[in-house]
Design a protein around this motif. Structure first.
Motif, PDB file in Angstrom:
ATOM      1  N   VAL A 126       0.857  -1.189   0.000  1.00  0.00           N
ATOM      2  CA  VAL A 126       0.000   0.000   0.000  1.00  0.00           C
ATOM      3  C   VAL A 126       0.892   1.238   0.000  1.00  0.00           C
ATOM      4  N   GLN A 127       0.631   2.161  -0.908  1.00  0.00           N
ATOM      5  CA  GLN A 127       1.438   3.372  -0.984  1.00  0.00           C
ATOM      6  C   GLN A 127       1.233   4.242   0.256  1.00  0.00           C
ATOM      7  N   GLY A 128       2.332   4.814   0.753  1.00  0.00           N
ATOM      8  CA  GLY A 128       2.259   5.611   1.978  1.00  0.00           C
ATOM      9  C   GLY A 128       1.719   7.005   1.796  1.00  0.00           C
ATOM     10  N   ASP A 129       1.359   7.369   0.559  1.00  0.00           N
ATOM     11  CA  ASP A 129       0.843   8.724   0.313  1.00  0.00           C
ATOM     12  C   ASP A 129      -0.623   8.706  -0.099  1.00  0.00           C
ATOM     13  N   GLU A 130      -1.369   7.702   0.397  1.00  0.00           N
ATOM     14  CA  GLU A 130      -2.788   7.596   0.062  1.00  0.00           C
ATOM     15  C   GLU A 130      -3.654   7.618   1.324  1.00  0.00           C
ATOM     16  N   PRO A 131      -3.779   8.785   1.951  1.00  0.00           N
ATOM     17  CA  PRO A 131      -4.581   8.880   3.178  1.00  0.00           C
ATOM     18  C   PRO A 131      -6.074   8.664   2.960  1.00  0.00           C
ATOM     19  N   LEU A 132      -6.526   8.683   1.704  1.00  0.00           N
ATOM     20  CA  LEU A 132      -7.936   8.400   1.404  1.00  0.00           C
ATOM     21  C   LEU A 132      -8.109   6.975   0.890  1.00  0.00           C
ATOM     22  N   LEU A 133      -7.172   6.126   1.230  1.00  0.00           N
ATOM     23  CA  LEU A 133      -7.197   4.718   0.815  1.00  0.00           C
ATOM     24  C   LEU A 133      -8.545   4.059   1.119  1.00  0.00           C
ATOM     25  N   ALA A 134      -9.057   3.294   0.153  1.00  0.00           N
ATOM     26  CA  ALA A 134     -10.279   2.509   0.368  1.00  0.00           C
ATOM     27  C   ALA A 134      -9.866   1.136   0.882  1.00  0.00           C
ATOM     28  N   SER A 135     -10.188   0.825   2.119  1.00  0.00           N
ATOM     29  CA  SER A 135      -9.751  -0.440   2.715  1.00  0.00           C
ATOM     30  C   SER A 135     -10.327  -1.646   1.971  1.00  0.00           C
ATOM     31  N   GLU A 136     -11.511  -1.469   1.337  1.00  0.00           N
ATOM     32  CA  GLU A 136     -12.123  -2.566   0.580  1.00  0.00           C
ATOM     33  C   GLU A 136     -11.215  -3.022  -0.570  1.00  0.00           C
ATOM     34  N   ASN A 137     -10.473  -2.077  -1.151  1.00  0.00           N
ATOM     35  CA  ASN A 137      -9.591  -2.428  -2.264  1.00  0.00           C
ATOM     36  C   ASN A 137      -8.393  -3.241  -1.788  1.00  0.00           C
ATOM     37  N   VAL A 138      -7.980  -3.023  -0.551  1.00  0.00           N
ATOM     38  CA  VAL A 138      -6.846  -3.772  -0.015  1.00  0.00           C
ATOM     39  C   VAL A 138      -7.212  -5.249   0.141  1.00  0.00           C
ATOM     40  N   SER A 139      -8.361  -5.511   0.743  1.00  0.00           N
ATOM     41  CA  SER A 139      -8.781  -6.902   0.903  1.00  0.00           C
ATOM     42  C   SER A 139      -9.126  -7.533  -0.444  1.00  0.00           C
ATOM     43  N   GLN A 140      -9.635  -6.734  -1.380  1.00  0.00           N
ATOM     44  CA  GLN A 140      -9.985  -7.252  -2.700  1.00  0.00           C
ATOM     45  C   GLN A 140      -8.754  -7.746  -3.447  1.00  0.00           C
ATOM     46  N   VAL A 141      -7.683  -6.968  -3.446  1.00  0.00           N
ATOM     47  CA  VAL A 141      -6.493  -7.373  -4.198  1.00  0.00           C
ATOM     48  C   VAL A 141      -5.824  -8.580  -3.547  1.00  0.00           C
ATOM     49  N   ALA A 142      -5.901  -8.676  -2.226  1.00  0.00           N
ATOM     50  CA  ALA A 142      -5.356  -9.855  -1.545  1.00  0.00           C
ATOM     51  C   ALA A 142      -6.141 -11.107  -1.929  1.00  0.00           C
ATOM     52  N   ALA A 143      -7.467 -10.970  -2.018  1.00  0.00           N
ATOM     53  CA  ALA A 143      -8.328 -12.119  -2.321  1.00  0.00           C
ATOM     54  C   ALA A 143      -8.080 -12.672  -3.720  1.00  0.00           C
ATOM     55  N   PRO A 166     -10.640   4.604  -6.354  1.00  0.00           N
ATOM     56  CA  PRO A 166      -9.803   5.276  -5.355  1.00  0.00           C
ATOM     57  C   PRO A 166      -9.637   6.764  -5.620  1.00  0.00           C
ATOM     58  N   ASP A 167      -9.459   7.505  -4.530  1.00  0.00           N
ATOM     59  CA  ASP A 167      -9.086   8.913  -4.646  1.00  0.00           C
ATOM     60  C   ASP A 167      -7.599   8.996  -4.980  1.00  0.00           C
ATOM     61  N   ALA A 168      -7.205  10.100  -5.563  1.00  0.00           N
ATOM     62  CA  ALA A 168      -5.797  10.287  -5.913  1.00  0.00           C
ATOM     63  C   ALA A 168      -4.953  10.428  -4.657  1.00  0.00           C
ATOM     64  N   GLY A 169      -3.695  10.014  -4.761  1.00  0.00           N
ATOM     65  CA  GLY A 169      -2.763  10.148  -3.649  1.00  0.00           C
ATOM     66  C   GLY A 169      -2.228  11.568  -3.546  1.00  0.00           C
ATOM     67  N   VAL A 170      -1.246  11.746  -2.658  1.00  0.00           N
ATOM     68  CA  VAL A 170      -0.686  13.069  -2.404  1.00  0.00           C
ATOM     69  C   VAL A 170       0.709  13.155  -3.011  1.00  0.00           C
ATOM     70  N   ASP A 171       0.862  14.001  -4.027  1.00  0.00           N
ATOM     71  CA  ASP A 171       2.166  14.230  -4.646  1.00  0.00           C
ATOM     72  C   ASP A 171       2.649  15.662  -4.457  1.00  0.00           C
ATOM     73  N   THR A 172       1.704  16.582  -4.302  1.00  0.00           N
ATOM     74  CA  THR A 172       2.050  18.001  -4.239  1.00  0.00           C
ATOM     75  C   THR A 172       1.354  18.665  -3.053  1.00  0.00           C
ATOM     76  N   ALA A 173       1.742  19.907  -2.795  1.00  0.00           N
ATOM     77  CA  ALA A 173       1.096  20.681  -1.729  1.00  0.00           C
ATOM     78  C   ALA A 173      -0.388  20.887  -2.027  1.00  0.00           C
ATOM     79  N   ALA A 174      -0.720  21.036  -3.302  1.00  0.00           N
ATOM     80  CA  ALA A 174      -2.130  21.200  -3.681  1.00  0.00           C
ATOM     81  C   ALA A 174      -2.918  19.928  -3.381  1.00  0.00           C
ATOM     82  N   ASP A 175      -2.310  18.764  -3.642  1.00  0.00           N
ATOM     83  CA  ASP A 175      -2.961  17.493  -3.307  1.00  0.00           C
ATOM     84  C   ASP A 175      -3.202  17.401  -1.808  1.00  0.00           C
ATOM     85  N   LEU A 176      -2.212  17.813  -1.036  1.00  0.00           N
ATOM     86  CA  LEU A 176      -2.332  17.759   0.426  1.00  0.00           C
ATOM     87  C   LEU A 176      -3.483  18.637   0.908  1.00  0.00           C
TER      88      LEU A 176
END
Length: 251
Positions: free
Chosen positions: A97-114, A232-242
């Motif tokens: 899981v990328q460390g710059d995705e504070p809006l991570l959808a937990s459902e997608n994590v279990s889905q990809v593992a399955a 998924p929502d976009a991750g954080v790459d820039t100050a504007a994303d943050l």
């Protein structure tokens, strides 16, 4: 289903230095990602960092944080070091899981593992439907095509599949967005394959496209893929994303 999540958290970032520690509504970004990953049902969530400040901050909310080298070229290489440090069994399913995705959808994590359950594939990932025509031609939006058995055929920064009539006649009005999918950068691996991956020779396709997953396909391994349950929502790459993420979570 048991699986482990590893969150690589590099301190250095050319566009947003110290990104894992960026404050979002009173918590560092890495804590938001960690808490979302916990909600996926993972048996363990591990933060892997290369900087003492991130290690110290993460240690305030979890004991599952490890220091890794700072010379890795990719998150997969950092993942391989974690697998080795923790002596994870070869059949352990590990989700990166990328460390710059504070809006991570937990459902997608279990889905990809399955996707790796009852599958011989060593690796899995997710995609999402493209919703804007401009993304088809955007090299930063990685496109993917797959077969009838949920195996990825190819990933590219170029428009794939190539709609001949639309492209050759420069008639983009007839492009059907339903034919196009973008890749989502979340991966599940079997721990043993992570060690194999870093030993594989980088492929010409990987170097041309600057897409490390092409190394897997080039060497003849399958990558399972399906459409993400939650776009998924976009991750954080820039100050504007943050600023955008802070506004979402504050609301």
């Amino acid at each position: 289903m048991e699986f482990v999540v590893v969150i690589p958290a590099r301190f250095a970032s050319s566009r947003l230095p110290g990104k894992p520690l960026a404050d979002i509504c009173g918590k560092p970004m890495i804590q938001h990602v960690y808490e979302k990953a916990l909600c996926s049902g993972a048996s363990r969530v591990i933060i892997a960092t290369d900087h003492q400040k991130v290690f110290a901050a993460a240690s305030l909310f979890t004991n599952d944080v490890v220091m890794t080298r700072d010379d890795h070229h990719s998150g997969t290489e950092r993942l391989a070091e974690v697998v080795e440090q923790l002596a994870l069994a070869d059949d352990t399913i590990v989700v990166n899981v990328q460390g710059d995705e504070p809006l991570l959808a937990s459902e997608n994590v279990s889905q990809v593992a399955a996707l790796l359950i009852d599958s011989a594939a060593p690796m899995a990932t997710l995609s999402a439907h493209i919703e804007q025509q401009s993304d088809i031609f955007n090299p930063n939006c990685v496109k993917v095509v797959s077969d009838a058995n949920k195996n990825a055929l190819y990933f590219s920064r170029a428009p794939i599949p190539y709609h001949r009539d639309a492209m050759m006649n420069n008639n983009h009005k007839i492009l059907n967005l339903d034919n196009f999918s973008r890749h989502i950068g979340i991966y599940a691996y079997r721990a043993g394959f992570i060690k194999q991956y870093v030993a594989l020779t980088p492929s010409p396709l990987e170097l041309l496209e600057s897409l490390e997953q092409l190394r897997v396909l080039y060497h003849g391994y399958d990558i399972k893929i399906e459409t993400a349950k939650v776009t998924p929502d976009a991750g954080v790459d820039t100050a504007a994303d943050l600023a955008r993420v802070i506004a979402v979570l504050a609301d």
